[in-house]
Design a protein around this motif. Sequence first.
Motif, PDB file in Angstrom:
ATOM      1  N   ARG A 112      47.508  -5.432  -0.001  1.00  0.00           N
ATOM      2  CA  ARG A 112      48.660  -4.523  -0.145  1.00  0.00           C
ATOM      3  C   ARG A 112      49.772  -4.933   0.808  1.00  0.00           C
ATOM      4  O   ARG A 112      50.945  -4.949   0.434  1.00  0.00           O
ATOM      5  CB  ARG A 112      48.239  -3.077   0.127  1.00  0.00           C
ATOM      6  CG  ARG A 112      47.531  -2.410  -1.023  1.00  0.00           C
ATOM      7  CD  ARG A 112      47.381  -0.905  -0.814  1.00  0.00           C
ATOM      8  NE  ARG A 112      46.704  -0.561   0.412  1.00  0.00           N
ATOM      9  CZ  ARG A 112      45.390  -0.390   0.541  1.00  0.00           C
ATOM     10  NH1 ARG A 112      44.612  -0.529  -0.506  1.00  0.00           N
ATOM     11  NH2 ARG A 112      44.856  -0.068   1.697  1.00  0.00           N
ATOM     12  N   GLU A 116      53.429  -5.906  -0.425  1.00  0.00           N
ATOM     13  CA  GLU A 116      54.475  -4.917  -0.178  1.00  0.00           C
ATOM     14  C   GLU A 116      55.441  -5.287   0.942  1.00  0.00           C
ATOM     15  O   GLU A 116      56.450  -4.603   1.118  1.00  0.00           O
ATOM     16  CB  GLU A 116      53.823  -3.560   0.109  1.00  0.00           C
ATOM     17  CG  GLU A 116      53.072  -3.024  -1.104  1.00  0.00           C
ATOM     18  CD  GLU A 116      52.162  -1.842  -0.793  1.00  0.00           C
ATOM     19  OE1 GLU A 116      52.140  -1.384   0.377  1.00  0.00           O
ATOM     20  OE2 GLU A 116      51.457  -1.392  -1.716  1.00  0.00           O
ATOM     21  N   ARG A 121      55.471 -11.424   0.908  1.00  0.00           N
ATOM     22  CA  ARG A 121      55.404 -11.615  -0.544  1.00  0.00           C
ATOM     23  C   ARG A 121      56.086 -12.922  -0.935  1.00  0.00           C
ATOM     24  O   ARG A 121      55.558 -13.696  -1.731  1.00  0.00           O
ATOM     25  CB  ARG A 121      56.061 -10.422  -1.258  1.00  0.00           C
ATOM     26  CG  ARG A 121      56.109 -10.547  -2.758  1.00  0.00           C
ATOM     27  CD  ARG A 121      54.782 -10.257  -3.371  1.00  0.00           C
ATOM     28  NE  ARG A 121      54.907 -10.275  -4.820  1.00  0.00           N
ATOM     29  CZ  ARG A 121      53.904 -10.485  -5.617  1.00  0.00           C
ATOM     30  NH1 ARG A 121      52.692 -10.644  -5.137  1.00  0.00           N
ATOM     31  NH2 ARG A 121      54.066 -10.505  -6.904  1.00  0.00           N
ATOM     32  N   THR A 169      46.144  -7.338  -7.537  1.00  0.00           N
ATOM     33  CA  THR A 169      47.112  -6.266  -7.266  1.00  0.00           C
ATOM     34  C   THR A 169      46.542  -4.914  -7.681  1.00  0.00           C
ATOM     35  O   THR A 169      46.627  -3.941  -6.929  1.00  0.00           O
ATOM     36  CB  THR A 169      48.440  -6.537  -7.992  1.00  0.00           C
ATOM     37  OG1 THR A 169      48.972  -7.776  -7.519  1.00  0.00           O
ATOM     38  CG2 THR A 169      49.442  -5.428  -7.753  1.00  0.00           C
ATOM     39  N   ARG A 173      45.518  -1.863  -4.949  1.00  0.00           N
ATOM     40  CA  ARG A 173      46.255  -0.601  -4.955  1.00  0.00           C
ATOM     41  C   ARG A 173      45.398   0.597  -5.317  1.00  0.00           C
ATOM     42  O   ARG A 173      45.878   1.721  -5.329  1.00  0.00           O
ATOM     43  CB  ARG A 173      47.447  -0.718  -5.897  1.00  0.00           C
ATOM     44  CG  ARG A 173      48.476  -1.678  -5.333  1.00  0.00           C
ATOM     45  CD  ARG A 173      49.768  -1.640  -6.060  1.00  0.00           C
ATOM     46  NE  ARG A 173      50.747  -2.445  -5.338  1.00  0.00           N
ATOM     47  CZ  ARG A 173      51.651  -3.199  -5.909  1.00  0.00           C
ATOM     48  NH1 ARG A 173      51.726  -3.251  -7.224  1.00  0.00           N
ATOM     49  NH2 ARG A 173      52.506  -3.901  -5.171  1.00  0.00           N
TER      50      ARG A 173
END
Length: 194
Positions: A112, A116, A121, A169, A173
Amino acid sequence: METLSLAERKRQLVRDELGHAAMVLLAAQGFEATTIDQIVDAAGVSRRTFFRYFKSKEDVILEFLADVGADVCAELAARPPVETPGTALREALTVAVETFTEHPEKSRALARLTLETPALRARYLDRQAGLQQDLAAVIARREGLDLDTDMSPAVSAGMALTAFDIALTRWARQSGAEDLRALIDQAFALAHLT
């Protein structure tokens, strides 16, 4: 197998300890809240030592991902030649699945964090582009293809990493209700890689 000298083993142990301390703190506190001072305190080394091994906090995560990527490439190269590229890629990615599911809560938090945090990223996507090229080269060797004239290895590698990223992903999450391997299998099936 090549054996490391005592000095090389010591350097590797220090690097591993720094990486572990950083990953634990980053997973628990988040990227912005974790300082290099906290990392070196947790590892019991100096700031100078940290910068011998890593250029920044981002590099700790990216080095870990690079190590996992190298392991995936090695596993892909070792897969039986009778496997299709999609099957070989899915099985090679099991190395990453095992790494992430060994400590699922920490791995989900770090995934994460990577997804994020804009700076992470961007660098993660850059690493993935490099990994895609490496995987395509391995597929081309396995299949006896030329990357300059045949796009299929690059397409297979790109689709596999996209399917993997989508599954990762989703897994990162959520609270762990779904199995990462099952999500990857589902994503590969949807991409017609199986």
